[in-house]
Structures are given as structure tokens and as C-alpha cells.
Write a protein that holds these residues in place. Structure first.
Motif, PDB file in Angstrom:
ATOM      1  N   ASN A  56       3.423  -7.100  -4.179  1.00  0.00           N
ATOM      2  CA  ASN A  56       3.765  -8.491  -4.511  1.00  0.00           C
ATOM      3  C   ASN A  56       4.092  -9.176  -3.194  1.00  0.00           C
ATOM      4  N   PRO A  57       3.258 -10.110  -2.730  1.00  0.00           N
ATOM      5  CA  PRO A  57       3.491 -10.727  -1.416  1.00  0.00           C
ATOM      6  C   PRO A  57       4.795 -11.506  -1.333  1.00  0.00           C
ATOM      7  N   ASN A  58       5.411 -11.802  -2.476  1.00  0.00           N
ATOM      8  CA  ASN A  58       6.702 -12.495  -2.464  1.00  0.00           C
ATOM      9  C   ASN A  58       7.885 -11.546  -2.355  1.00  0.00           C
ATOM     10  N   ASN A  59       7.623 -10.245  -2.343  1.00  0.00           N
ATOM     11  CA  ASN A  59       8.693  -9.257  -2.270  1.00  0.00           C
ATOM     12  C   ASN A  59       8.879  -8.826  -0.812  1.00  0.00           C
ATOM     13  N   PRO A  60      10.018  -9.161  -0.191  1.00  0.00           N
ATOM     14  CA  PRO A  60      10.201  -8.826   1.236  1.00  0.00           C
ATOM     15  C   PRO A  60      10.211  -7.334   1.509  1.00  0.00           C
ATOM     16  N   LEU A  64       8.156  -4.592   4.433  1.00  0.00           N
ATOM     17  CA  LEU A  64       8.719  -3.482   5.198  1.00  0.00           C
ATOM     18  C   LEU A  64       7.897  -2.209   4.984  1.00  0.00           C
ATOM     19  N   TYR A  65       7.447  -2.007   3.759  1.00  0.00           N
ATOM     20  CA  TYR A  65       6.643  -0.830   3.445  1.00  0.00           C
ATOM     21  C   TYR A  65       5.353  -0.799   4.258  1.00  0.00           C
ATOM     22  N   LEU A  66       4.822  -1.958   4.548  1.00  0.00           N
ATOM     23  CA  LEU A  66       3.511  -2.031   5.181  1.00  0.00           C
ATOM     24  C   LEU A  66       3.596  -1.903   6.689  1.00  0.00           C
ATOM     25  N   THR A  83      -4.767  -2.905   0.346  1.00  0.00           N
ATOM     26  CA  THR A  83      -3.754  -3.581  -0.469  1.00  0.00           C
ATOM     27  C   THR A  83      -4.421  -4.457  -1.516  1.00  0.00           C
ATOM     28  N   VAL A  84      -3.812  -4.467  -2.692  1.00  0.00           N
ATOM     29  CA  VAL A  84      -4.184  -5.415  -3.744  1.00  0.00           C
ATOM     30  C   VAL A  84      -2.896  -6.120  -4.157  1.00  0.00           C
ATOM     31  N   GLU A  85      -2.974  -7.401  -4.433  1.00  0.00           N
ATOM     32  CA  GLU A  85      -1.775  -8.204  -4.639  1.00  0.00           C
ATOM     33  C   GLU A  85      -1.678  -8.735  -6.061  1.00  0.00           C
ATOM     34  N   ALA A  86      -0.440  -8.864  -6.516  1.00  0.00           N
ATOM     35  CA  ALA A  86      -0.185  -9.472  -7.827  1.00  0.00           C
ATOM     36  C   ALA A  86       1.200 -10.092  -7.825  1.00  0.00           C
ATOM     37  N   MET A  87       1.256 -11.347  -8.253  1.00  0.00           N
ATOM     38  CA  MET A  87       2.536 -12.039  -8.388  1.00  0.00           C
ATOM     39  C   MET A  87       2.832 -12.396  -9.840  1.00  0.00           C
ATOM     40  N   THR A  88       1.825 -12.272 -10.707  1.00  0.00           N
ATOM     41  CA  THR A  88       1.983 -12.582 -12.127  1.00  0.00           C
ATOM     42  C   THR A  88       1.341 -11.475 -12.954  1.00  0.00           C
ATOM     43  N   ALA A  89       1.655 -11.454 -14.231  1.00  0.00           N
ATOM     44  CA  ALA A  89       1.079 -10.445 -15.115  1.00  0.00           C
ATOM     45  C   ALA A  89      -0.448 -10.538 -15.127  1.00  0.00           C
ATOM     46  N   GLU A  90      -0.964 -11.744 -15.152  1.00  0.00           N
ATOM     47  CA  GLU A  90      -2.420 -11.927 -15.191  1.00  0.00           C
ATOM     48  C   GLU A  90      -3.071 -11.408 -13.912  1.00  0.00           C
ATOM     49  N   GLU A  91      -2.378 -11.555 -12.783  1.00  0.00           N
ATOM     50  CA  GLU A  91      -2.947 -11.100 -11.525  1.00  0.00           C
ATOM     51  C   GLU A  91      -2.988  -9.573 -11.431  1.00  0.00           C
ATOM     52  N   LEU A  92      -2.198  -8.897 -12.255  1.00  0.00           N
ATOM     53  CA  LEU A  92      -2.297  -7.438 -12.286  1.00  0.00           C
ATOM     54  C   LEU A  92      -3.695  -7.006 -12.719  1.00  0.00           C
ATOM     55  N   ASP A  93      -4.251  -7.702 -13.690  1.00  0.00           N
ATOM     56  CA  ASP A  93      -5.608  -7.397 -14.143  1.00  0.00           C
ATOM     57  C   ASP A  93      -6.603  -7.522 -12.995  1.00  0.00           C
ATOM     58  N   ILE A  94      -6.457  -8.593 -12.218  1.00  0.00           N
ATOM     59  CA  ILE A  94      -7.357  -8.828 -11.085  1.00  0.00           C
ATOM     60  C   ILE A  94      -7.166  -7.746 -10.022  1.00  0.00           C
ATOM     61  N   MET A 108      -0.968   3.116  -5.535  1.00  0.00           N
ATOM     62  CA  MET A 108       0.477   3.343  -5.429  1.00  0.00           C
ATOM     63  C   MET A 108       1.176   2.010  -5.639  1.00  0.00           C
ATOM     64  N   ASP A 109       1.876   1.903  -6.763  1.00  0.00           N
ATOM     65  CA  ASP A 109       2.653   0.696  -7.068  1.00  0.00           C
ATOM     66  C   ASP A 109       3.931   0.750  -6.234  1.00  0.00           C
ATOM     67  N   LEU A 110       4.128  -0.235  -5.360  1.00  0.00           N
ATOM     68  CA  LEU A 110       5.296  -0.212  -4.486  1.00  0.00           C
ATOM     69  C   LEU A 110       6.593  -0.518  -5.225  1.00  0.00           C
ATOM     70  N   GLY A 111       6.515  -0.985  -6.453  1.00  0.00           N
ATOM     71  CA  GLY A 111       7.722  -1.232  -7.241  1.00  0.00           C
ATOM     72  C   GLY A 111       8.237  -2.645  -7.069  1.00  0.00           C
ATOM     73  N   ASP A 112       8.400  -3.334  -8.187  1.00  0.00           N
ATOM     74  CA  ASP A 112       8.761  -4.748  -8.162  1.00  0.00           C
ATOM     75  C   ASP A 112       9.234  -5.105  -9.573  1.00  0.00           C
ATOM     76  N   PRO A 113      10.079  -6.148  -9.727  1.00  0.00           N
ATOM     77  CA  PRO A 113      10.438  -6.566 -11.084  1.00  0.00           C
ATOM     78  C   PRO A 113       9.219  -6.830 -11.971  1.00  0.00           C
ATOM     79  N   LEU A 114       8.152  -7.357 -11.362  1.00  0.00           N
ATOM     80  CA  LEU A 114       6.936  -7.613 -12.136  1.00  0.00           C
ATOM     81  C   LEU A 114       6.398  -6.324 -12.745  1.00  0.00           C
TER      82      LEU A 114
END
Length: 213
Positions: A56-60, A64-66, A83-94, A108-114
Motif C-alpha cells: 500500500n503506497p500510503n503505508n509508511p 521501510l520494507y522496500l 511490487t504490486v500496489e493496492a490502496m482500496t479493495a477493488e485495487e486488490l483485484d488489479i 508476500m502481503d506486507l500487511g496493512d489495515p486494508l
């Protein structure tokens, strides 16, 4: 606080000497933790040469992980990281469609509230695209995720109550070092592994805190 890598986020100058008015627990410190997760993925998928990081590019914390440490681990393992990015549920599909189009061997899901709240969705997407996926939260294992490796968050939050008690009794935050996780959970779903055509190494099974069959 109970947050990931408070030093990296600039909340405290060091774990041993928080110095200011904030202390508590670090839910993870990425340097070793991210490398360990990557090693587990490679053990499960030994022929993996390309692994996608779900970010999630909005997750600081993800920034750090990268950093260099994960790149060094990938180089040692002979793995290319994408890397593949997602900020919304719909973007997870993409994101999962993109990972499949890139012909990655695992995610590898880096872990996020989403991804915590969308656990059923990402587990279903991993199954749809036949992608072995590693998760941070045990919630993902509960809904069929292949493998979870992460801190025992319940233990961390119980320990946070101890900090609250000390602070309310007058201890200064600066005098309480920030503590790190002492309990980690490795959960493996052998049914999901079988569906993906994977054989879980005995070395992983004996280290697992829980095996879901």
C-alpha cells in the motif's frame, strides 16, 4: 503506542532510549523480520525466482520494507522482487491480476489495515490466480491463507496494558524502553498447500505454531 518500527517512523530516536514523551511496543522491526518472511516463502516455493510484494503506497512502513535489507536477502536467495500496489479493495483485484500477468511465483502481503479487513478477498484472489501467498495476520490463515508469519499481536496488546499501568503510576515515558515482540506465530495451511501443488517441507512443519489441515 503499539506500532511497527517506531524508530523508522521517527517516533523515537532509539528503542532503548525513547527520550521523549512516547514509549510502548514495536509490533515489528523490519530489518530481520522482513528477511525471515521472505525466507519462509522461498522454503515453501523453493523454485521461486520472482516474488511480488503487495504494497500500500500510503503505508509508511511499506517504504521501510522496500529498503536495502530486503533487497540483500532477495539477492542472497536468488529472487527478483517486484511490487504490486493496492490502496482500496477493488485495487486488490488489479494487483493480483498484475502479479499473475508478471508470472510471479509467489506473493508476500506486507500487511496493512486494508489486507487485514479484506482477508477473505485476498485469500480468494490468491486461490483464483493459483499464487502461493504469505500473510502477516493470522486472520488470513483462519479464512484459508497458505502461510502466516508475524508477531502475536494479542500478546503485544496485553503487554501494552502494562505500559499504561506504569505511566498512570507516574513513570516517565522516557524511562521505559520500547519493547519488541517476543512471540511470533508461524501458521501453515496444508490443505491450501495441496491445492496449490506444494509440498510443505518437514522443517517448516516442525517450526509451525499451528498447522491447519
Amino acid at each position: 503506542m503499539a506500532v511497527a518500527d517506531p524508530v523508522g517512523l521517527g517516533l523515537v530516536p532509539s528503542l532503548s532510549r525513547p527520550s521523549g514523551n512516547i514509549t510502548g511496543l514495536a509490533t515489528m522491526v523490519p530489518d530481520d523480520f522482513g528477511a525471515k518472511r521472505l525466507e519462509i516463502v522461498r522454503e515453501l516455493v523453493p523454485r521461486a525466482t520472482k516474488i511480488a510484494l503487495l504494497v500500500n503506497p500510503n503505508n509508511p512502513i511499506h517504504r521501510l520494507y522496500l529498503g536495502e535489507f530486503l533487497s540483500r536477502t532477495a539477492e542472497r536467495l536468488g529472487v527478483a522482487l517486484l511490487t504490486v500496489e493496492a490502496m482500496t479493495a477493488e485495487e486488490l483485484d488489479i494487483s493480483f491480476a498484475s502479479a499473475a500477468a508478471l508470472h510471479v511465483d509467489a506473493v508476500m502481503d506486507l500487511g496493512d489495515p486494508l489486507t487485514f479487513f479484506q482477508a477473505p478477498r485476498i485469500v480468494a484472489l490468491a486461490a483464483k490466480y493459483h499464487l502461493p501467498t504469505s500473510y502477516l495476520f493470522r486472520r488470513c490463515a483462519d479464512v484459508g491463507g497458505l502461510v502466516v508469519y508475524g508477531p502475536d499481536f494479542a500478546d503485544l496488546y496485553r503487554r501494552a496494558a502494562g505500559y499504561v499501568d506504569k505511566l498512570l503510576k507516574g513513570t516517565r515515558p522516557a524511562d521505559l524502553p520500547v519493547e519488541q515482540p517476543i512471540k511470533f506465530e508461524l501458521i501453515i495451511n496444508t490443505k491450501t498447500a495441496k491445492a496449490l501443488g506444494l509440498t510443505v517441507p518437514p522443517s517448516l512443519l516442525v517450526r509451525a505454531n499451528e498447522v491447519i489441515e
